[in-house]
Design a protein around this motif. Structure first.
Motif, mmCIF file in Angstrom:
data_model
loop_
_atom_site.group_PDB
_atom_site.id
_atom_site.type_symbol
_atom_site.label_atom_id
_atom_site.label_comp_id
_atom_site.label_asym_id
_atom_site.label_seq_id
_atom_site.Cartn_x
_atom_site.Cartn_y
_atom_site.Cartn_z
ATOM 1 N N LEU A 70 8.525 -5.688 -3.218
ATOM 2 C CA LEU A 70 7.805 -4.420 -3.338
ATOM 3 C C LEU A 70 7.051 -4.454 -4.659
ATOM 4 C CD1 LEU A 70 7.239 -1.539 -2.283
ATOM 5 C CD2 LEU A 70 9.279 -0.790 -3.554
ATOM 6 N N PRO A 73 4.328 0.052 -6.015
ATOM 7 C CA PRO A 73 4.479 1.091 -4.983
ATOM 8 C C PRO A 73 3.542 2.271 -5.228
ATOM 9 C CG PRO A 73 6.377 1.061 -6.463
ATOM 10 C CD PRO A 73 5.571 -0.150 -6.783
ATOM 11 N N HIS A 74 2.963 2.764 -4.146
ATOM 12 C CA HIS A 74 2.021 3.876 -4.212
ATOM 13 C C HIS A 74 2.585 5.176 -3.661
ATOM 14 C CE1 HIS A 74 -0.734 0.344 -4.304
ATOM 15 N NE2 HIS A 74 -1.410 1.115 -5.129
ATOM 16 N N ARG A 129 11.593 -4.674 -0.915
ATOM 17 C CA ARG A 129 11.195 -3.763 0.153
ATOM 18 C C ARG A 129 12.399 -3.317 0.967
ATOM 19 N NH1 ARG A 129 5.451 -6.097 2.682
ATOM 20 N NH2 ARG A 129 4.373 -6.171 0.657
ATOM 21 N N THR A 139 4.812 -0.383 0.714
ATOM 22 C CA THR A 139 4.384 0.198 -0.554
ATOM 23 C C THR A 139 5.157 1.442 -0.951
ATOM 24 O OG1 THR A 139 2.376 0.791 -1.808
ATOM 25 C CG2 THR A 139 2.582 1.697 0.433
ATOM 26 N N ALA A 140 6.311 1.705 -0.326
ATOM 27 C CA ALA A 140 7.011 2.967 -0.557
ATOM 28 C C ALA A 140 8.424 2.772 -1.094
ATOM 29 C CB ALA A 140 7.070 3.795 0.732
ATOM 30 N N ILE A 141 8.796 3.643 -2.024
ATOM 31 C CA ILE A 141 10.167 3.794 -2.496
ATOM 32 C C ILE A 141 10.825 4.860 -1.625
ATOM 33 C CG2 ILE A 141 11.628 4.544 -4.417
ATOM 34 C CD1 ILE A 141 9.336 3.598 -6.290
#
Length: 226
Positions: A70, A73-74, A129, A139-141
């Motif tokens: 990852l 992250p956005h 990821r 792209t996410a936590i």
């Protein structure tokens, strides 16, 4: 999910949330530009080389990327776990077995879980990821909250306080915009959503509805810009 209001305050910052019967308030003596790292207990699930290889294959199928990492992250995605304890959440994520919904490997997971008492546990390294939101895992936590519906979190002062502090810290650390802090149910609205598997392009879940996230983002925004 609203935008932040930049309100200059001298000294402590006080946030009030009037969602439930009683207002939520807490103060932080730290600068808003440098939010402190909340207390996070490390409770990592096994993420073996085999599981990383499975994530590489998953990422290639769904995003056209051969990586388990990852990077930059956005998005931060809030979830309600539909479990009552952090132990139950971790026990669900830890075994590397096909998930019961989509029957894929690696198993689903999230980076954090926040208990009803307000304890924050990190389950997965932030450079790895996790499968928690179709179309955004690249792209996410992911942040899980114990409970069964949005109001279980919004009406729990300790849990909500911990959630706001963790999300705020991650927002500033990774430069995530307020509008990109989303609920799971809002995943299809994200400009970062992408999915190569046609049958999954409209797949999402119902937790953290838009109305709930409007309240959540409003309170997060009141903490001011990074």
């Amino acid at each position: 999910m609203g935008r932040p209001s930049a309100v200059a305050l001298a000294g402590a910052l006080t946030v009030c949330l009037c969602w439930g019967a009683q207002p939520l308030s807490f103060s932080s003596g730290a600068s808003r530009a440098n939010p402190p790292r909340p207390h996070i207990s490390q409770w990592l699930i096994p993420f073996s080389p085999k599981r990383k290889h499975q994530m590489v294959a998953y990422s290639e199928r769904h995003y056209g990327e051969r990586t388990w990492r990852l990077r930059h992250p956005h998005v931060i995605v809030e979830h309600v776990a539909e479990f009552g304890t952090a132990v139950a959440v971790r026990d669900t994520f830890a075994p590397d077995t096909p998930d019961p919904e989509l029957h894929e490997l690696p198993n689903v997971c999230a980076h954090f879980v926040i208990s009803s008492s307000g304890r924050i546990f990190q389950l997965v390294n932030l450079r790895t990821r996790c499968r928690h939101t179709v179309g955004l895992n690249w792209t996410a936590i992911g942040i899980e909250h114990t409970g069964f519906q949005d109001s279980d979190v919004l009406d729990n002062r300790r849990q909500l306080r911990a959630s706001l502090r963790l999300t705020r810290y991650l927002q500033c650390r990774f430069h995530v915009r307020l509008r990109d802090v989303i609920g799971h149910s809002e995943s299809l609205r994200s400009p970062y959503h992408r999915e190569r598997v046609a049958s999954l392009r409209r797949q999402t879940h119902g937790d953290w509805r838009h109305r709930s996230m409007q309240v959540y983002r409003h309170e997060l925004g009141r903490l001011g810009p990074c």
